[in-house]
Design a protein around this motif. Sequence first.
Motif, PDB file in Angstrom:
ATOM      1  N   ASN A 194     -35.338  39.065 -24.606  1.00 49.07           N
ATOM      2  CA  ASN A 194     -33.995  39.542 -25.016  1.00 49.07           C
ATOM      3  C   ASN A 194     -33.604  40.250 -24.037  1.00 49.07           C
ATOM      4  O   ASN A 194     -32.321  40.451 -23.708  1.00 49.07           O
ATOM      5  N   ILE A 195     -34.471  41.284 -23.397  1.00 47.71           N
ATOM      6  CA  ILE A 195     -34.228  42.346 -22.487  1.00 47.71           C
ATOM      7  C   ILE A 195     -33.581  41.412 -21.097  1.00 47.71           C
ATOM      8  O   ILE A 195     -32.520  41.792 -20.632  1.00 47.71           O
ATOM      9  N   LEU A 196     -34.369  40.520 -20.998  1.00 47.51           N
ATOM     10  CA  LEU A 196     -33.778  39.522 -19.513  1.00 47.51           C
ATOM     11  C   LEU A 196     -32.395  39.066 -19.698  1.00 47.51           C
ATOM     12  O   LEU A 196     -31.507  38.868 -18.875  1.00 47.51           O
ATOM     13  N   ASN A 197     -32.391  38.589 -20.957  1.00 44.11           N
ATOM     14  CA  ASN A 197     -30.831  37.855 -21.305  1.00 44.11           C
ATOM     15  C   ASN A 197     -29.824  38.765 -21.356  1.00 44.11           C
ATOM     16  O   ASN A 197     -28.793  38.803 -20.875  1.00 44.11           O
ATOM     17  N   ALA A 198     -30.118  40.143 -21.850  1.00 37.29           N
ATOM     18  CA  ALA A 198     -29.099  41.050 -21.981  1.00 37.29           C
ATOM     19  C   ALA A 198     -28.706  41.926 -20.801  1.00 37.29           C
ATOM     20  O   ALA A 198     -27.550  42.045 -20.336  1.00 37.29           O
ATOM     21  N   THR A 199     -29.651  41.870 -19.974  1.00 40.24           N
ATOM     22  CA  THR A 199     -29.497  42.444 -18.707  1.00 40.24           C
ATOM     23  C   THR A 199     -29.057  41.524 -17.564  1.00 40.24           C
ATOM     24  O   THR A 199     -28.491  41.997 -16.439  1.00 40.24           O
ATOM     25  N   GLY A 200     -29.539  40.200 -17.662  1.00 41.89           N
ATOM     26  CA  GLY A 200     -29.228  39.372 -16.458  1.00 41.89           C
ATOM     27  C   GLY A 200     -30.141  39.407 -15.213  1.00 41.89           C
ATOM     28  O   GLY A 200     -29.895  38.978 -14.243  1.00 41.89           O
ATOM     29  N   MET A 201     -31.069  40.184 -15.787  1.00 43.77           N
ATOM     30  CA  MET A 201     -32.157  40.518 -14.688  1.00 43.77           C
ATOM     31  C   MET A 201     -33.365  39.722 -14.742  1.00 43.77           C
ATOM     32  O   MET A 201     -33.543  39.125 -15.552  1.00 43.77           O
ATOM     33  N   LYS A 202     -34.259  39.541 -13.560  1.00 47.34           N
ATOM     34  CA  LYS A 202     -35.528  38.894 -13.489  1.00 47.34           C
ATOM     35  C   LYS A 202     -36.483  39.964 -13.972  1.00 47.34           C
ATOM     36  O   LYS A 202     -36.472  41.080 -13.713  1.00 47.34           O
ATOM     37  N   TYR A 203     -37.565  39.545 -14.610  1.00 50.33           N
ATOM     38  CA  TYR A 203     -38.820  40.218 -14.844  1.00 50.33           C
ATOM     39  C   TYR A 203     -39.238  40.922 -13.794  1.00 50.33           C
ATOM     40  O   TYR A 203     -39.678  42.091 -14.085  1.00 50.33           O
ATOM     41  N   ASP A 204     -39.372  40.394 -12.689  1.00 50.74           N
ATOM     42  CA  ASP A 204     -40.046  41.069 -11.344  1.00 50.74           C
ATOM     43  C   ASP A 204     -39.050  42.093 -11.006  1.00 50.74           C
ATOM     44  O   ASP A 204     -39.458  42.834 -10.177  1.00 50.74           O
ATOM     45  N   ASP A 205     -37.625  42.157 -11.516  1.00 44.34           N
ATOM     46  CA  ASP A 205     -37.001  43.401 -10.960  1.00 44.34           C
ATOM     47  C   ASP A 205     -36.906  44.422 -11.940  1.00 44.34           C
ATOM     48  O   ASP A 205     -36.263  45.682 -11.849  1.00 44.34           O
ATOM     49  N   ILE A 206     -37.542  44.456 -13.124  1.00 41.62           N
ATOM     50  CA  ILE A 206     -37.870  45.793 -13.916  1.00 41.62           C
ATOM     51  C   ILE A 206     -38.910  46.195 -14.179  1.00 41.62           C
ATOM     52  O   ILE A 206     -40.040  45.619 -14.074  1.00 41.62           O
TER      53      ILE A 206
END
Length: 76
Positions: free
Chosen positions: A51-63
């Motif tokens: 959900n977080i990745l979809n909401a932010t448009g970010m990749k896991y490795d960038d968070i």
Amino acid sequence: MIEKPKLTLRAIRINNNWSAEETAKKYGVSLDTLRNYENFKTYPDVPIIENILNATGMKYDDIIFLPNDYGKTVAN
């Protein structure tokens, strides 16, 4: 190649000008749960991470989900 800086969940929220309430809703969690994630008290499970990745448009490795000193102990 210039590496993109990694961001914490709190930094992502602030950079997007999202309120904590709005962010919690986007991630599908309670406000208290979001605060726990932002303060590194708890870690989101896989469906919430998605959900977080979809909401932010970010990749896991960038968070940054965990503090830098996670798992380290103090030696006496």
